[in-house]
Motif scaffolding. Structure first.
Motif, mmCIF file in Angstrom:
data_model
loop_
_atom_site.group_PDB
_atom_site.id
_atom_site.type_symbol
_atom_site.label_atom_id
_atom_site.label_comp_id
_atom_site.label_asym_id
_atom_site.label_seq_id
_atom_site.Cartn_x
_atom_site.Cartn_y
_atom_site.Cartn_z
ATOM 1 N N ALA A 88 8.922 -14.849 48.053
ATOM 2 C CA ALA A 88 9.238 -13.348 48.311
ATOM 3 C C ALA A 88 8.184 -12.442 48.004
ATOM 4 O O ALA A 88 7.701 -11.655 48.737
ATOM 5 N N LEU A 89 7.429 -12.895 46.887
ATOM 6 C CA LEU A 89 6.401 -12.177 46.471
ATOM 7 C C LEU A 89 5.142 -12.147 47.456
ATOM 8 O O LEU A 89 4.611 -11.094 47.775
ATOM 9 N N ALA A 90 5.041 -13.489 47.840
ATOM 10 C CA ALA A 90 3.810 -13.540 48.726
ATOM 11 C C ALA A 90 4.106 -12.977 50.091
ATOM 12 O O ALA A 90 3.446 -12.462 50.776
ATOM 13 N N GLY A 91 5.429 -12.940 50.510
ATOM 14 C CA GLY A 91 5.709 -12.592 51.745
ATOM 15 C C GLY A 91 5.643 -10.869 51.667
ATOM 16 O O GLY A 91 5.224 -10.287 52.674
ATOM 17 N N ARG A 92 6.225 -10.523 50.648
ATOM 18 C CA ARG A 92 6.118 -8.858 50.548
ATOM 19 C C ARG A 92 4.653 -8.477 50.515
ATOM 20 O O ARG A 92 4.276 -7.362 50.984
ATOM 21 N N ALA B 65 2.351 -13.417 42.443
ATOM 22 C CA ALA B 65 2.605 -14.863 42.863
ATOM 23 C C ALA B 65 1.986 -15.913 42.371
ATOM 24 O O ALA B 65 2.321 -16.858 42.004
ATOM 25 N N LEU B 66 0.620 -15.566 42.476
ATOM 26 C CA LEU B 66 -0.462 -16.681 41.894
ATOM 27 C C LEU B 66 -0.400 -17.070 40.522
ATOM 28 O O LEU B 66 -0.794 -17.975 40.036
ATOM 29 N N ARG B 67 -0.088 -15.715 39.651
ATOM 30 C CA ARG B 67 0.001 -16.002 38.256
ATOM 31 C C ARG B 67 1.084 -16.912 38.078
ATOM 32 O O ARG B 67 1.156 -17.829 37.169
ATOM 33 N N LEU B 68 2.311 -16.868 38.737
ATOM 34 C CA LEU B 68 3.476 -17.561 38.554
ATOM 35 C C LEU B 68 3.232 -19.033 39.023
ATOM 36 O O LEU B 68 3.760 -20.076 38.557
ATOM 37 N N ARG B 69 2.635 -19.145 40.127
ATOM 38 C CA ARG B 69 2.363 -20.287 40.835
ATOM 39 C C ARG B 69 0.920 -20.554 41.206
ATOM 40 O O ARG B 69 0.692 -20.060 42.365
#
Length: 308
Positions: free
Chosen positions: A197-201, A221-225
């Motif tokens: 959802a973060l990448a999509g938003r 998103a990239l911090r989380l993954r």
């Protein structure tokens, strides 16, 4: 004397057999139980090599070893193992589903879709397979069908936030940006760490020109993954719009290192190369992207990024 030697020999053989049995038990625990990927591979290697199990259990050993290879990023080995699992267990829906996942990660959406179709023939209510088929259809640009798959998953499991985020991604790709944002926001209100959802938003906000919050979403998103491919691609797009082509180039190259035949990443890298003083390299990338997706320039233009 001979009797003593014979007895000693028998005791040694018995001890060796006992040690072998104990060793095999450890391998089966690693193969069929909770273990690290390395232990699973080692355990299943032994189970498969020693051929003591039924064909069905041997199929499970191949499947478990495939999961371990996939966890280590060894997708070709994983696919080979899933092939063997399916050969031994033709009704193994999970093996089809996970082989489809591995094929998707290799960029083969069409063959992945075939696997998800078969998984759902075997188990029509498999929510994971419905979700994965939606992702494959999105990758194949069949957005209406993808949305239908995500809706089917949500009917079976209304709180499936990955399916909701997947539907948002399909809607965004279809051009329904505001509806996509509603899906992403709904997910992130409950699951603020949902990377899909973060990448999509991030991508949706960038399309609307909301660049600082878009960049914040991609960075989170990239911090989380770290290394998440959709987030890297979306951030590359944002960085192009922020006139930071050097940073965009880095993100697109990371995507292409993992999946070389990604039209959007090739096109984005081509633009970044042109803007950083490498017109020949940029032209080659753009030509390769257009060969894969003839309307890719129009897609970028709709999102506010031109070739120049």
């Amino acid at each position: 004397m001979r009797g003593t030697v014979a007895l000693a020999s028998l005791l040694l053989i018995a001890a060796a057999e006992s040690a072998g049995a104990q060793g095999y038990q450890q391998f089966t625990r690693w193969c069929f139980g909770d273990a690290s990927p390395e232990q699973t591979i080692r355990g299943c290697d032994a189970v498969i090599r020693w051929a003591r199990e039924t064909p069905r259990d041997t199929g499970t050993a191949f499947y478990n070893r495939g999961l371990a290879h996939a966890a280590k990023g060894q997708l070709d080995r994983a696919i080979d193992d899933y092939d063997q699992a399916i050969r031994l267990r033709p009704d193994f829906a999970d093996a089809y589903n996970n082989r489809g996942l591995a094929r998707r990660l290799r960029g083969d959406e069409a063959r992945a879709l075939e696997d998800f179709d078969q998984a759902l023939r075997l188990d029509p209510d498999d929510v994971d397979a419905l979700y994965n088929r939606g992702l494959a259809l999105t990758g194949l640009r069949q957005y209406e069908r993808a949305i239908a798959e995500f809706n089917a998953a949500l009917r079976l499991k209304p709180d499936d936030f990955d399916a909701l985020a997947g539907r948002g991604a399909a809607r965004r790709r279809q051009g329904e940006i505001e509806r996509a944002l509603l899906d992403f926001d709904q997910v992130l209100r409950v699951r603020p760490d949902n990377v899909v959802a973060l990448a999509g938003r991030c991508a949706a906000r960038a399309t609307l020109g909301r660049l600082p919050p878009a960049l914040a979403d991609c960075n989170e998103a990239l911090r989380l993954r770290p290394g998440d491919l959709p987030a890297l691609e979306a951030r590359g797009f944002v960085l192009l719009r922020l006139d930071r082509p050097d940073a965009a180039l880095t993100d697109f190259e990371l995507v292409l290192k993992a999946v070389p035949r990604t039209a959007s990443a090739l096109f984005g890298r081509g633009i970044a190369r042109r803007r950083t003083g490498d017109p020949p390299g940029g032209n080659a990338d753009i030509a390769a992207a257009i060969a894969l997706q003839p309307d890719i320039a129009d897609e970028f233009a709709r999102q506010g990024v031109s070739e120049s």
